[in-house]
Enzyme design. Structure first.
Site, short mmCIF file in Angstrom:
data_model
loop_
_atom_site.label_atom_id
_atom_site.label_comp_id
_atom_site.label_asym_id
_atom_site.label_seq_id
_atom_site.Cartn_x
_atom_site.Cartn_y
_atom_site.Cartn_z
N GLU A 191 0.87 -1.17 0.00
CA GLU A 191 0.00 0.00 0.00
C GLU A 191 0.91 1.22 0.00
OE1 GLU A 191 -2.00 2.75 3.12
OE2 GLU A 191 -2.58 0.66 3.48
N CYS A 200 -2.89 7.48 5.54
CA CYS A 200 -3.02 7.03 4.16
C CYS A 200 -4.36 7.41 3.55
CB CYS A 200 -2.80 5.52 4.07
SG CYS A 200 -3.58 4.58 5.39
#
Length: 525
Positions: free
Chosen positions: A265, A302
């Protein structure tokens, strides 16, 4: 729990073979005791061999036994909640209360995965019974289940020192699947990592599991990460961090004699689109809410909403002013590491160099590693002309994009690369426009939010934290939520087996009453 600074390789506490390091208090720059051991390829090899030795026994545990183990880890995490939060706060500059909640979330995830294991649906058990009388050729009995892929390496993240770290969702999902885990602890919070590692290590011992089910190692530079990815006994890797870091691991893994998946990610700006009716009705509310959510965790999340887009019209000025007011009032706060702070300043300057205008700034920082909140604005034409304006700025900065019309809004939406999330603020008159925007967003993200903001997220069966590249290296999977377990599974078919040799999920007598597909029909029993 006293910190020793040792690495945890299987059941052993291992001293440094290479060198040592101390944790850093990012608010003051002072070093924090104790010394933490750093390892290298020898420690990687030891941990990988223990994990491989443990795999068959751990992968073969009953669903009940594995679920009980996961719940014991949760109990251990609950038992050190305050201690863990205080140490993590010292190493990251994040508030203790926030980190207590993060530690609670980590424990909850282990309990959630325990329930996933008990239900057994992750096995995807499927049975095609024998048809000995079938013409022109009989069919043998076929039974399929998914099993663990093998030992997994988890690279701890810097920005969430618990829930994306040693006891985070990657570790929980891999252990739930039946994979032993080796965690490469992040050097930004070594004390918090050791506390979590000891909680898991003690649960392994208390349940009588093979010691190689869990190890925690540290290292300096790239050598230890490369050794982990290269080791032939490692079968998958997870990573949360920069695009450069994630792609370096991904490319290296593809050059192995036996390539393995790297579930990375990496980067996302989580664009927020405000359609005209919603803008006119509640532009100020949207602007304030966007800025408030952007500033969470000092912008080091994020799912931070980083780009706000709207057509210039009724409500735009109110949205702009509300976001600017929130940013202007936000005091500078300590960022996670000196490196992250320096990169934030460079990237904020990059936006200005690319033509974005600063329209609001928080007060001057009082500390050398504090991130100053910023709000910038740019015209839609300029945004389309310079792709760097759409790149992530990790920290408390956001970009407002002023668009000329809905056609330009759709063009900008098409210009985005893959994202973890995207948001639409809409009212009923906007539904026709939303129908045009929705398929564009579906192709570019794994999560679409309406009339809210992407961060935080609920962790559950329907959670998706993933998206097309460069948000992740594989958009078919999520790193958060119960289906995160699917990353660590592969299918195996058992053909013509006697019942005595069938695995638990495929036995003729379905003792745990698992959900199974039988001859294309979904049944329990």
């Amino acid at each position: 729990m006293a910190l020793t600074g040792a690495m945890l390789i299987g059941s052993s506490a291992v001293s440094a073979s290479d060198s040592t390091m101390k944790a850093l208090d990012p608010a003051t720059g002072r070093q924090i005791e104790p010394d933490f051991a750093l390892g290298g390829p020898a420690e990687v090899d030891r941990a990988a061999r223990l994990a491989d030795d443990a795999f068959d026994a751990y992968n073969g545990t009953s669903l009940q036994e594995r679920a009980t183990f996961l719940e014991l880890i949760a109990d251990r995490l609950d038992g050190i909640n305050r201690e863990l939060a205080e140490r993590a706060a010292l190493e990251t500059g994040l508030p203790v209360a926030q980190l207590e909640a993060e530690a609670t979330k980590a424990a909850v995830q282990f309990r959630q995965f325990a329930e996933v294991v008990r239900q057994g649906r992750f096995r995807h058990a499927t049975i095609d019974p024998a048809q000995p009388e079938r013409k022109p050729r009989p069919r043998m009995d076929h039974r399929m289940q998914k099993i663990a892929i093998g030992p997994v390496v988890v690279f701890g993240a810097s920005n969430f020192p618990i829930s994306y770290s040693v006891a985070g969702g990657d570790t929980a999902a891999a252990l739930a699947a039946g994979s032993p885990v080796i965690v490469k602890a992040h050097n930004a919070h070594p004390g918090a990592s050791e506390l979590q590692g000891r909680a898991i290590q003690s649960a392994v011992a208390d349940r009588g599991l093979p010691e190689g089910v869990f190890s925690l190692i540290r290292g300096a530079g790239n050598e230890i990460g490369e050794a982990l990815v290269d080791h032939p006994l490692i079968k998958a890797v997870t990573f949360t961090g920069s695009e450069a870091g994630g792609m370096a691991l991904y490319r290296r893994a593809q050059l192995r004699p036996d390539p393995i998946p790297v579930f990375a990610e990496m980067t996302s700006v989580n664009p927020t689109f405000v359609l005209p009716a919603a803008l006119a009705a509640r532009g100020d509310e949207i602007g304030d809410g966007f800025a408030e959510r952007m500033l969470v965790n000092v912008g080091q999340a994020c799912l931070k909403p980083a780009i706000l887009l709207a057509v210039h019209g009724p409500g735009y000025t109110e949205m702009r002013d509300a976001a600017a007011a929130r940013v202007s009032a936000m005091a500078a706060r300590t960022m996670l590491t000196p490196g992250i702070h320096d990169a934030y300043d460079r990237n904020a300057q990059r936006l200005r160099d690319s033509g974005a205008e600063t329209i609001a700034k928080g007060p001057e920082p009082q500390g050398v590693r504090e991130g100053r909140a910023r709000l910038l604005e740019v015209e839609g034409d300029r945004f389309l002309a310079d792709p760097t304006l759409a790149e992530e700025v990790f920290g408390p900065s956001a970009l407002l994009v002023r668009l000329t019309d809905l056609d330009q809004l759709l063009a900008v939406a098409r210009s985005f690369r893959g994202q973890l999330s995207a948001t639409m603020h809409i009212d009923e008159p906007d539904h026709g426009h939303a129908v045009r925007l929705l398929p564009i967003l579906e192709r570019r993200t794994g999560r679409i939010v309406v009339n809210a903001f992407a961060h935080p997220q609920e962790v559950g069966d329907a959670t998706i934290h993933g998206g097309p590249f460069p948000a992740t290296t594989d958009s078919r999977f999520t790193s958060v939520g119960m289906t995160a377990i699917d990353r660590f599974l592969r299918p195996v078919t058992y053909q013509g087996f006697p019942d005595a040799l069938l695995p638990e999920a495929l036995a003729t007598v379905n003792f745990p009453e698992l959900s199974r597909g039988i001859d294309e029909h979904h049944t329990r029993g």
